[in-house]
Design an enzyme around this catalytic site. Sequence first.
Site, short mmCIF file in Angstrom:
data_model
loop_
_atom_site.label_atom_id
_atom_site.label_comp_id
_atom_site.label_asym_id
_atom_site.label_seq_id
_atom_site.Cartn_x
_atom_site.Cartn_y
_atom_site.Cartn_z
N ARG A 72 0.85 -1.20 0.00
CA ARG A 72 0.00 0.00 0.00
C ARG A 72 0.87 1.23 0.00
O ARG A 72 2.09 1.16 0.17
CB ARG A 72 -0.90 0.03 1.25
CG ARG A 72 -0.11 -0.06 2.55
CD ARG A 72 -0.79 0.58 3.73
NE ARG A 72 -0.11 0.35 4.98
CZ ARG A 72 0.98 1.01 5.39
NH1 ARG A 72 1.50 1.95 4.63
NH2 ARG A 72 1.54 0.74 6.55
N GLY A 74 1.98 5.00 1.65
CA GLY A 74 2.24 5.41 3.02
C GLY A 74 3.47 4.73 3.59
O GLY A 74 4.11 3.90 2.95
N THR A 77 3.17 2.20 10.10
CA THR A 77 2.14 2.57 11.08
C THR A 77 1.83 1.38 11.97
O THR A 77 2.26 0.25 11.70
CB THR A 77 0.86 3.09 10.39
OG1 THR A 77 0.04 3.74 11.37
CG2 THR A 77 0.08 1.96 9.73
N SER A 144 -4.55 7.53 10.19
CA SER A 144 -3.61 7.33 9.10
C SER A 144 -4.35 6.73 7.91
O SER A 144 -5.31 5.97 8.08
CB SER A 144 -2.48 6.39 9.53
OG SER A 144 -1.78 6.93 10.64
N GLY A 146 -3.62 4.88 4.04
CA GLY A 146 -2.72 4.30 3.05
C GLY A 146 -3.53 3.40 2.13
O GLY A 146 -4.22 2.50 2.60
N PHE A 158 -7.98 3.12 6.04
CA PHE A 158 -7.63 4.02 7.14
C PHE A 158 -7.52 3.27 8.46
O PHE A 158 -8.03 2.16 8.63
CB PHE A 158 -8.67 5.14 7.28
CG PHE A 158 -10.03 4.66 7.72
CD1 PHE A 158 -10.34 4.53 9.06
CD2 PHE A 158 -11.01 4.34 6.78
CE1 PHE A 158 -11.59 4.08 9.48
CE2 PHE A 158 -12.27 3.90 7.19
CZ PHE A 158 -12.57 3.77 8.53
N ALA A 159 -6.84 3.91 9.41
CA ALA A 159 -6.77 3.43 10.79
C ALA A 159 -7.04 4.63 11.69
O ALA A 159 -6.26 5.58 11.70
CB ALA A 159 -5.41 2.82 11.09
N CYS A 175 4.46 7.03 10.06
CA CYS A 175 4.08 7.78 8.84
C CYS A 175 5.25 8.52 8.20
O CYS A 175 5.04 9.46 7.42
CB CYS A 175 2.96 8.76 9.16
SG CYS A 175 1.54 8.03 10.00
#
Length: 213
Positions: A72, A74, A77, A144, A146, A158-159, A175
């Site tokens: 992915r 990004g 994380t 975050s 990605g 997302f998270a 990140c």
Amino acid sequence: MGRQTLERIDLGETPYTEAVEQMGQWVRQRQEGQIEDRLVMLTHPAVITYSSRTPRHELPVHPSIPLVEVDRGGQATYHGPGQLVGYLVVNLRQRGPGDIVRWLENGLISALDTLGFPAVRRDTPPQSQSLVGVWTPEHEKLASIGMRIRGGVTSHGFALNIAPDLGEFSAFTACGLPEVAMTSLARIAAARGNPAPGEEEVRAAVATSLGAG
């Protein structure tokens, strides 16, 4: 992007590698028209994920939790209990032109606003590390993002930090931003003297904001 709805799928705690395998199947099914666009919400046991572009010096030297390379965008994380993860499997060719990442940022900001947590997105200065994600007005990071696009279909997502162990972020460069300050809804609520919203409340707000029925 268009305003088509997403199919909402709720899962419980799912190991990261298992979820990624399932996500690959969903992407193929979406490419072949077997399923509709979907938002999958779940949580993961503790894991640090990173992309092939992540410099090795940004990763933990002696990780106490699994370290997994992923396909992915990004940088590195953390995922773990107390964090809401959302995977988007969306056919962009059917949704029309638009920036899927900005759409997601704005959708999460809208969801947080309904929960009473003001948030912002940030533009990335030229030649700087990406500031994609969702931030407090004071520029602490709440979520975050990605994603990957393959054959016109998105994966990953997302998270969002509801009440994770924020100490886990100190073991690596989150990140790709050495000075980033990670925060959570629980930390913000505690500073106000209020209880944090529960995971189900957050899931409902995010699903509504992103158009997931």
